[in-house]
Design an enzyme around this catalytic site. Structure first.
Site, PDB file in Angstrom:
ATOM      1  N   THR A 125     -16.876 -54.293 -40.410  1.00 45.73           N
ATOM      2  CA  THR A 125     -16.202 -53.118 -39.862  1.00 45.73           C
ATOM      3  C   THR A 125     -16.978 -51.840 -40.183  1.00 45.73           C
ATOM      4  O   THR A 125     -17.675 -51.780 -41.206  1.00 45.73           O
ATOM      5  CB  THR A 125     -14.785 -53.016 -40.475  1.00 45.73           C
ATOM      6  OG1 THR A 125     -14.269 -51.707 -40.251  1.00 45.73           O
ATOM      7  CG2 THR A 125     -14.775 -53.246 -41.977  1.00 45.73           C
ATOM      8  N   ASP A 126     -16.812 -50.819 -39.336  1.00 42.71           N
ATOM      9  CA  ASP A 126     -17.461 -49.528 -39.628  1.00 42.71           C
ATOM     10  C   ASP A 126     -16.830 -48.856 -40.850  1.00 42.71           C
ATOM     11  O   ASP A 126     -17.390 -47.900 -41.390  1.00 42.71           O
ATOM     12  CB  ASP A 126     -17.399 -48.598 -38.406  1.00 42.71           C
ATOM     13  CG  ASP A 126     -15.989 -48.229 -37.969  1.00 42.71           C
ATOM     14  OD1 ASP A 126     -15.013 -48.801 -38.498  1.00 42.71           O
ATOM     15  OD2 ASP A 126     -15.854 -47.369 -37.074  1.00 42.71           O
ATOM     16  N   GLU A 127     -15.673 -49.380 -41.294  1.00 44.00           N
ATOM     17  CA  GLU A 127     -15.016 -48.749 -42.453  1.00 44.00           C
ATOM     18  C   GLU A 127     -15.836 -48.909 -43.731  1.00 44.00           C
ATOM     19  O   GLU A 127     -15.587 -48.211 -44.717  1.00 44.00           O
ATOM     20  CB  GLU A 127     -13.591 -49.299 -42.634  1.00 44.00           C
ATOM     21  CG  GLU A 127     -12.717 -48.955 -41.439  1.00 44.00           C
ATOM     22  CD  GLU A 127     -11.240 -49.183 -41.665  1.00 44.00           C
ATOM     23  OE1 GLU A 127     -10.756 -49.025 -42.796  1.00 44.00           O
ATOM     24  OE2 GLU A 127     -10.562 -49.525 -40.676  1.00 44.00           O
ATOM     25  N   TYR A 153      -9.230 -52.423 -48.739  1.00 44.77           N
ATOM     26  CA  TYR A 153      -9.662 -53.228 -47.581  1.00 44.77           C
ATOM     27  C   TYR A 153     -11.157 -53.056 -47.336  1.00 44.77           C
ATOM     28  O   TYR A 153     -11.913 -54.034 -47.293  1.00 44.77           O
ATOM     29  CB  TYR A 153      -8.868 -52.820 -46.333  1.00 44.77           C
ATOM     30  CG  TYR A 153      -9.519 -53.254 -45.028  1.00 44.77           C
ATOM     31  CD1 TYR A 153      -9.625 -54.604 -44.697  1.00 44.77           C
ATOM     32  CD2 TYR A 153     -10.051 -52.315 -44.127  1.00 44.77           C
ATOM     33  CE1 TYR A 153     -10.237 -55.010 -43.502  1.00 44.77           C
ATOM     34  CE2 TYR A 153     -10.657 -52.712 -42.943  1.00 44.77           C
ATOM     35  CZ  TYR A 153     -10.752 -54.064 -42.642  1.00 44.77           C
ATOM     36  OH  TYR A 153     -11.365 -54.457 -41.473  1.00 44.77           O
ATOM     37  N   LYS A 157     -14.398 -55.688 -47.704  1.00 46.68           N
ATOM     38  CA  LYS A 157     -15.286 -56.010 -46.577  1.00 46.68           C
ATOM     39  C   LYS A 157     -16.740 -55.697 -46.944  1.00 46.68           C
ATOM     40  O   LYS A 157     -17.659 -56.450 -46.605  1.00 46.68           O
ATOM     41  CB  LYS A 157     -14.888 -55.222 -45.323  1.00 46.68           C
ATOM     42  CG  LYS A 157     -13.569 -55.609 -44.690  1.00 46.68           C
ATOM     43  CD  LYS A 157     -13.520 -57.029 -44.146  1.00 46.68           C
ATOM     44  CE  LYS A 157     -14.359 -57.238 -42.916  1.00 46.68           C
ATOM     45  NZ  LYS A 157     -14.201 -58.636 -42.390  1.00 46.68           N
TER      46      LYS A 157
HETATM   47  N1  NAD Z   1      -9.021 -54.674 -35.784  1.00 46.45           N
HETATM   48  C1  NAD Z   1     -10.071 -53.881 -35.775  1.00 46.45           C
HETATM   49  O1  NAD Z   1     -10.029 -52.795 -35.193  1.00 46.45           O
HETATM   50  C2  NAD Z   1     -11.347 -54.299 -36.461  1.00 46.45           C
HETATM   51  C3  NAD Z   1     -12.490 -53.508 -36.295  1.00 46.45           C
HETATM   52  C4  NAD Z   1     -13.681 -53.925 -36.871  1.00 46.45           C
HETATM   53  C5  NAD Z   1     -13.723 -55.114 -37.600  1.00 46.45           C
HETATM   54  N2  NAD Z   1     -12.602 -55.853 -37.764  1.00 46.45           N
HETATM   55  C6  NAD Z   1     -12.721 -57.114 -38.511  1.00 46.45           C
HETATM   56  O2  NAD Z   1     -12.513 -58.160 -37.573  1.00 46.45           O
HETATM   57  C7  NAD Z   1     -11.876 -59.275 -38.202  1.00 46.45           C
HETATM   58  C8  NAD Z   1     -10.616 -59.637 -37.444  1.00 46.45           C
HETATM   59  O3  NAD Z   1      -9.748 -58.497 -37.417  1.00 46.45           O
HETATM   60  P1  NAD Z   1      -8.341 -58.573 -36.691  1.00 46.45           P
HETATM   61  O4  NAD Z   1      -7.918 -57.201 -36.407  1.00 46.45           O
HETATM   62  O5  NAD Z   1      -8.407 -59.571 -35.616  1.00 46.45           O
HETATM   63  O6  NAD Z   1      -7.449 -59.153 -37.885  1.00 46.45           O
HETATM   64  P2  NAD Z   1      -6.058 -59.915 -37.854  1.00 46.45           P
HETATM   65  O7  NAD Z   1      -5.351 -59.505 -39.098  1.00 46.45           O
HETATM   66  O8  NAD Z   1      -5.380 -59.737 -36.536  1.00 46.45           O
HETATM   67  O9  NAD Z   1      -6.463 -61.460 -37.951  1.00 46.45           O
HETATM   68  C9  NAD Z   1      -6.910 -62.051 -39.123  1.00 46.45           C
HETATM   69  C10 NAD Z   1      -6.685 -63.547 -38.990  1.00 46.45           C
HETATM   70  O10 NAD Z   1      -7.211 -64.176 -40.179  1.00 46.45           O
HETATM   71  C11 NAD Z   1      -6.280 -65.153 -40.622  1.00 46.45           C
HETATM   72  N3  NAD Z   1      -6.450 -65.315 -42.077  1.00 46.45           N
HETATM   73  C12 NAD Z   1      -6.118 -64.449 -43.056  1.00 46.45           C
HETATM   74  N4  NAD Z   1      -6.425 -64.956 -44.257  1.00 46.45           N
HETATM   75  C13 NAD Z   1      -6.988 -66.173 -44.026  1.00 46.45           C
HETATM   76  C14 NAD Z   1      -7.540 -67.181 -44.874  1.00 46.45           C
HETATM   77  N5  NAD Z   1      -7.547 -67.026 -46.200  1.00 46.45           N
HETATM   78  N6  NAD Z   1      -8.049 -68.293 -44.309  1.00 46.45           N
HETATM   79  C15 NAD Z   1      -8.024 -68.470 -42.952  1.00 46.45           C
HETATM   80  N7  NAD Z   1      -7.506 -67.554 -42.119  1.00 46.45           N
HETATM   81  C16 NAD Z   1      -7.002 -66.410 -42.645  1.00 46.45           C
HETATM   82  C17 NAD Z   1      -4.918 -64.600 -40.246  1.00 46.45           C
HETATM   83  O11 NAD Z   1      -3.933 -65.626 -40.190  1.00 46.45           O
HETATM   84  C18 NAD Z   1      -5.219 -63.951 -38.900  1.00 46.45           C
HETATM   85  O12 NAD Z   1      -5.046 -64.891 -37.852  1.00 46.45           O
HETATM   86  C19 NAD Z   1     -11.606 -58.857 -39.648  1.00 46.45           C
HETATM   87  O13 NAD Z   1     -12.595 -59.419 -40.456  1.00 46.45           O
HETATM   88  C20 NAD Z   1     -11.713 -57.334 -39.620  1.00 46.45           C
HETATM   89  O14 NAD Z   1     -12.185 -56.862 -40.844  1.00 46.45           O
HETATM   90  C21 NAD Z   1     -11.401 -55.473 -37.212  1.00 46.45           C
END
Ligand code: NAD
Length: 342
Positions: A125-127, A153, A157
């Site tokens: 993430t950009d965070e 968080y 990451k």
């Molecule tokens: N949402 C955003 O805007 C954004 C932006 C940049 C990066 N990201 C990154 O992208 C990834 C996905 O983000 P998201 O928004 O889809 O998150 P989300 O919270 O919607 O999904 C996370 C998924 O991971 C699963 N999970 C959690 N712990 C687990 C474990 N121990 N083992 C197996 N599965 C597990 C959860 O059940 C869920 O289905 C993350 O790594 C996040 O850091 C998100």
């Protein structure tokens, strides 16, 4: 090729599973998810019976389980989306963020090393870059921007990213990392800003906005993120980090007002609430490397993407209403356990 997609029952992972299963019918996609509060198998309903798709329930931090799975499935590519992803929850309970985001990642890295995975991709993430001041619109995060995190968080990451890069340098594991700005689009859990505001506006409930709503986020449609990850996996260079973003900066207040206008609801629904602790002011990505080296170009800008997204939430009320009522958590038992599919 055989892909392991972790966190595929979540927002971005779910969109990625759909994209991969549909785009590459000749590849096999195994989706692994622990189904925490954020994981929702209803997101994957339409791919459930596709011949190139399989679901496995499990924890990326469970070493024995992960090693058994890798031994059995012999993955070519691992794409790690699984994470605890909500900043507010990380302020309440940081420890689970260390377990899943850091130890889960090192477990996947160890298994990838042991079983000769050809590409390990970490979805970051950009965070991890911290934030930018509001009065310097000329500044953007590049891949060289130092890591400077604000929340538990983003700290977890960033720690995971450093392990990923260390496994390339120390063990020669073929890794790549993408660092994306805020995503929006279909299947977004309704505790996050955009779906939360759509759901509340539809019910004529007040829309809580942190502080004065002047925090700036760089919004990218989740489809464009999925295309970027696909490109990086196939064409990216080992050990490289790629920033992903579409130059769509908006204040939170602008986003909320856009939603209210599209749904024909009054701005009087906006309710300013006490700001989040340590709230980052501005994120803004420079995606030049991805554009010039890999030829990535986003399909959506914010104005077209947000209209598509609002329409999706209007057309798929059942999906998010099941989440709000808690019913979605029974889906796994109903569809998998009771039918003996797992
Ligand atoms: N949402 C955003 O805007 C954004 C932006 C940049 C990066 N990201 C990154 O992208 C990834 C996905 O983000 P998201 O928004 O889809 O998150 P989300 O919270 O919607 O999904 C996370 C998924 O991971 C699963 N999970 C959690 N712990 C687990 C474990 N121990 N083992 C197996 N599965 C597990 C959860 O059940 C869920 O289905 C993350 O790594 C996040 O850091 C998100």
């Amino acid at each position: 090729m055989k892909f392991l997609v972790t966190g595929g029952a979540g927002f971005i992972g779910g969109n990625f599973v759909h994209y991969m299963v549909d785009t590459y019918p000749e590849d096999e996609i195994v989706c692994l998810d622990l189904l925490t509060y954020a994981g929702n198998l209803e997101t994957l309903k339409s791919v459930e019976n596709k011949p190139n798709y399989k679901f496995v329930k499990g924890d990326i931090a469970d070493r024995d389980f992960i090693f058994d799975l890798f031994k059995k499935e012999k993955f070519d590519v691992v794409v790690n989306f699984a994470a605890e992803s909500h900043v507010d929850r990380s302020i309440e309970n940081p420890e689970i963020f260390v377990k899943t985001n850091v130890m889960g990642t090192t477990t996947l890295l160890d298994a990838s090393k042991e079983y000769g995975v050809k590409r390990y991709h970490q979805v970051s993430t950009d965070e991890v870059y911290g934030d930018l001041p509001l009065d310097r619109p000329d500044l953007f995060f590049t891949e060289e921007t130092p890591l400077h995190t604000s929340s538990p968080y983003s700290s977890a990451k960033a720690a995971a990213d450093l392990f990923v890069l260390a496994y390339q340098r120390t063990f020669g594991l073929p890794v790549t990392i993408s660092r994306c700005s805020n995503n929006y689009g279909p299947y977004h859990f309704p505790e996050k800003l955009i779906p939360l505001m759509i759901a509340r506006a539809l019910d004529n409930e007040s829309l809580p906005v942190y502080g004065k709503g002047d925090n700036v986020r760089d919004w990218l449609h989740v489809y464009d993120h999925c295309v970027a990850i696909d490109l990086i996996i196939r064409k990216g260079k080992d050990g490289e980090v790629y920033n992903v973003g579409g130059h769509n900066e908006r204040t939170n207040l602008e986003v909320v007002k856009t939603i209210l206008k599209a749904l024909d609801r009054p701005e009087s629904l906006i309710n300013f609430v006490e700001d989040r602790k340590g709230h980052d002011m501005r994120y803004a990505i420079d995606p030049k490397k991805l554009e010039t080296e890999l030829g990535w170009k986003p399909k959506y800008n914010f104005d077209t993407g947000i209209q598509q997204t609002i329409q999706w939430y209007l057309d798929n009320k059942e999906w998010w209403q099941n989440i709000l009522s808690g019913e979605y958590q029974e889906y796994f038992d109903k569809m998998y356990k009771e039918k003996g599919r797992i």
